[in-house]
Motif scaffolding. Structure first.
Motif, PDB file in Angstrom:
ATOM      1  N   SER A 123       0.820  -1.218   0.000  1.00  0.00           N
ATOM      2  CA  SER A 123       0.000   0.000   0.000  1.00  0.00           C
ATOM      3  C   SER A 123       0.852   1.266   0.000  1.00  0.00           C
ATOM      4  N   LYS A 124       2.046   1.178   0.586  1.00  0.00           N
ATOM      5  CA  LYS A 124       2.939   2.337   0.621  1.00  0.00           C
ATOM      6  C   LYS A 124       3.487   2.676  -0.763  1.00  0.00           C
ATOM      7  N   ASN A 125       3.331   1.749  -1.699  1.00  0.00           N
ATOM      8  CA  ASN A 125       3.873   1.942  -3.044  1.00  0.00           C
ATOM      9  C   ASN A 125       2.798   2.333  -4.048  1.00  0.00           C
ATOM     10  N   LEU A 126       1.594   2.684  -3.558  1.00  0.00           N
ATOM     11  CA  LEU A 126       0.488   3.059  -4.443  1.00  0.00           C
ATOM     12  C   LEU A 126       0.559   4.540  -4.812  1.00  0.00           C
ATOM     13  N   PHE A 127       0.129   4.829  -6.035  1.00  0.00           N
ATOM     14  CA  PHE A 127       0.056   6.213  -6.501  1.00  0.00           C
ATOM     15  C   PHE A 127      -1.277   6.402  -7.203  1.00  0.00           C
ATOM     16  N   PHE A 128      -2.148   7.256  -6.654  1.00  0.00           N
ATOM     17  CA  PHE A 128      -3.443   7.542  -7.264  1.00  0.00           C
ATOM     18  C   PHE A 128      -3.271   8.718  -8.225  1.00  0.00           C
ATOM     19  N   SER A 129      -3.287   8.413  -9.508  1.00  0.00           N
ATOM     20  CA  SER A 129      -2.978   9.430 -10.524  1.00  0.00           C
ATOM     21  C   SER A 129      -4.151  10.330 -10.852  1.00  0.00           C
ATOM     22  N   GLY A 130      -5.389   9.844 -10.606  1.00  0.00           N
ATOM     23  CA  GLY A 130      -6.557  10.490 -11.165  1.00  0.00           C
ATOM     24  C   GLY A 130      -6.927   9.784 -12.462  1.00  0.00           C
ATOM     25  N   PRO A 131      -8.080  10.108 -13.061  1.00  0.00           N
ATOM     26  CA  PRO A 131      -8.545   9.414 -14.267  1.00  0.00           C
ATOM     27  C   PRO A 131      -7.636   9.665 -15.472  1.00  0.00           C
ATOM     28  N   LEU A 132      -7.176   8.585 -16.084  1.00  0.00           N
ATOM     29  CA  LEU A 132      -6.351   8.676 -17.300  1.00  0.00           C
ATOM     30  C   LEU A 132      -7.277   8.627 -18.512  1.00  0.00           C
ATOM     31  N   THR A 133      -7.960   9.724 -18.780  1.00  0.00           N
ATOM     32  CA  THR A 133      -8.935   9.758 -19.868  1.00  0.00           C
ATOM     33  C   THR A 133      -8.285  10.204 -21.168  1.00  0.00           C
ATOM     34  N   LEU A 134      -8.877   9.736 -22.266  1.00  0.00           N
ATOM     35  CA  LEU A 134      -8.330  10.040 -23.582  1.00  0.00           C
ATOM     36  C   LEU A 134      -8.487  11.510 -23.944  1.00  0.00           C
ATOM     37  N   LYS A 135      -9.537  12.140 -23.442  1.00  0.00           N
ATOM     38  CA  LYS A 135      -9.777  13.567 -23.702  1.00  0.00           C
ATOM     39  C   LYS A 135     -10.059  14.296 -22.387  1.00  0.00           C
ATOM     40  N   LYS A 136      -9.744  15.593 -22.378  1.00  0.00           N
ATOM     41  CA  LYS A 136     -10.037  16.441 -21.235  1.00  0.00           C
ATOM     42  C   LYS A 136     -11.229  17.328 -21.562  1.00  0.00           C
ATOM     43  N   PHE A 137     -11.981  17.675 -20.538  1.00  0.00           N
ATOM     44  CA  PHE A 137     -13.233  18.406 -20.722  1.00  0.00           C
ATOM     45  C   PHE A 137     -13.038  19.688 -21.533  1.00  0.00           C
ATOM     46  N   ASP A 138     -12.048  20.467 -21.186  1.00  0.00           N
ATOM     47  CA  ASP A 138     -11.855  21.774 -21.831  1.00  0.00           C
ATOM     48  C   ASP A 138     -11.391  21.667 -23.277  1.00  0.00           C
ATOM     49  N   ASP A 139     -10.928  20.481 -23.696  1.00  0.00           N
ATOM     50  CA  ASP A 139     -10.416  20.302 -25.051  1.00  0.00           C
ATOM     51  C   ASP A 139     -11.467  19.766 -26.015  1.00  0.00           C
ATOM     52  N   VAL A 140     -12.695  19.569 -25.532  1.00  0.00           N
ATOM     53  CA  VAL A 140     -13.739  18.935 -26.342  1.00  0.00           C
ATOM     54  C   VAL A 140     -14.853  19.931 -26.651  1.00  0.00           C
ATOM     55  N   LYS A 141     -15.255  19.963 -27.914  1.00  0.00           N
ATOM     56  CA  LYS A 141     -16.416  20.763 -28.316  1.00  0.00           C
ATOM     57  C   LYS A 141     -17.639  19.865 -28.308  1.00  0.00           C
TER      58      LYS A 141
END
Length: 380
Positions: A183-201
């Motif tokens: 557990s000490k070796n875990l890293f929570f990166s956040g969602p690795l999504t293909l697109k980001k909200f601000d970059d999508v129309k």
């Protein structure tokens, strides 16, 4: 750096994460190879990225909304995939990467450790033995063996990256069970999504709009058809259904005017940004994408798929949406859709998750993590 990213091809969630990380590394000037197989490899190449062929590890088989574990094991063994380690060892010798990232592709982890290459493992489940809990003695015994194998892997990788929100917001938290020292070796990166909200129309869609991502595997077809029946009950709600590559939309006739079916679209994110609700299985990456775009989720996890069932349970308990199962009637599904469309508290919660995902900036954070490892290695 020269980075080799191994991708488990059973589900496009692993694939989209690999592309997202690979693109970030390429933009920073690093040399990147994406290792994939099957329709995952084809998907990456359609996105314009080069791949290297790797042998598949597992083959998932199911029907009528249910994952058949026994048939999946038999299909995997018949394919001879257990001997793929030799091909992966040869690939590592050829490419000579400075670092390996493996998204749930454990053959790549073992081969990398044999070659003495630093390896980062991406997982959103560490209790895989739960897949075997409802089987007979033979399957439960196999589950215990698999647990020992994965535990050994977790102890030996350089870092374990959880592509999810940090605790207490972690959607896959019911699927995580690590030893204390791991557990000490875990890293929570956040969602690795293909697109980001601000970059999508956003796509221009009629409101309110529900996006159904129930597609892909043929055994999800029953719930796909049920969503069409739901749409007929209230034509004031509009639907876009993505059928996936294994289901031809031409087989459907007499569709209501509030339903559009698409077999495949190259980019689903404009539809996601324009939608008020997502109907999806319990796949981790799909839920991460929905929350990154601030959209509530109505989840139908695959039957006997413990990982998806746990994800859907957290979505329900945390107030990000609701969990239903394949037995739900069209009337029950419609009631849930209406509730989720109107529930202000749920919309406020998913909006918070959207902001958190933006702040975490997972692909950039992951890239910096790999770069810091490279710098340490150079000093040594």
């Amino acid at each position: 750096m020269k980075v080799l990213v191994f991708i488990c091809g059973e589900g496009l969630g692993h694939t989209s994460r690999g592309i997202a990380l690979g693109r970030e590394l390429l933009a920073a000037g690093h040399e990147v190879y994406l290792g994939a197989y099957g329709y995952s490899k084809e998907f990456i190449e359609r996105k314009g990225y080069k791949t290297v062929e790797i042998p598949p590890e597992i083959k998932l088989v199911g029907e009528s909304g249910s994952l058949n574990l026994k048939r999946s094991i038999i299909s995997t063994l018949k394919g001879g995939n257990v001997f793929g380690i030799f091909k992966v060892l040869s690939l590592l010798k050829e490419k000579k990467p400075d670092i390996v990232v493996s998204d749930s592709y454990f053959t790549g982890v073992v081969a990398s450790k044999i070659r003495g290459i630093p390896v980062y493992l991406i997982v959103n489940q560490s209790n895989m033995e739960t897949f075997f809990k409802n089987g007979g003695i033979a399957l439960r015994t196999m589950g215990g063996i698999i647990k020992q194998f994965y535990s050994c892997i977790f102890r030996r990788v350089d870092r374990i990256v959880i592509p999810d929100f940090p605790m207490p917001y972690t959607v896959c938290r019911l699927n995580l069970a690590f030893e204390e020292k791991v557990s000490k070796n875990l890293f929570f990166s956040g969602p690795l999504t293909l697109k980001k909200f601000d970059d999508v129309k956003a796509e221009v869609l009629q409101k309110p709009h529900v996006l159904s991502l129930i597609g892909g595997f043929g055994y999800r077809e029953p719930i796909f058809r049920k969503v069409i029946e739901v749409a007929k009950l209230d034509k004031s709600i509009n639907y876009t259904l993505l059928s996936g590559p294994s289901l031809n939309p031409d087989v459907f006739s007499n569709l209501p005017e509030n339903v559009t079916i698409k077999r495949f679209i190259n980019d689903q994110f404009p539809y996601l940004k324009a939608s008020d609700l997502v109907i999806a299985p319990g796949g981790h990456s799909t839920i991460m994408e929905a929350l990154t775009f601030g959209v509530p989720v109505l989840s139908f996890p695959d039957i006997n798929h413990s990982e998806q069932e746990s994800n859907a349970t957290v979505v329900d308990l945390a107030g990000y949406g609701k969990r239903l199962d394949y037995s739900a009637s069209p009337e029950e599904i419609l009631r849930s859709i209406k509730e989720l469309l109107k529930d202000e508290k749920i919309h406020q919660k998913v909006e918070i998750m959207k902001k958190l995902s933006k702040d975490l900036n997972a692909t950039a954070t992951f890239k910096e993590l790999l770069e810091s490892n490279s710098k340490r290695s150079q000093k040594v």
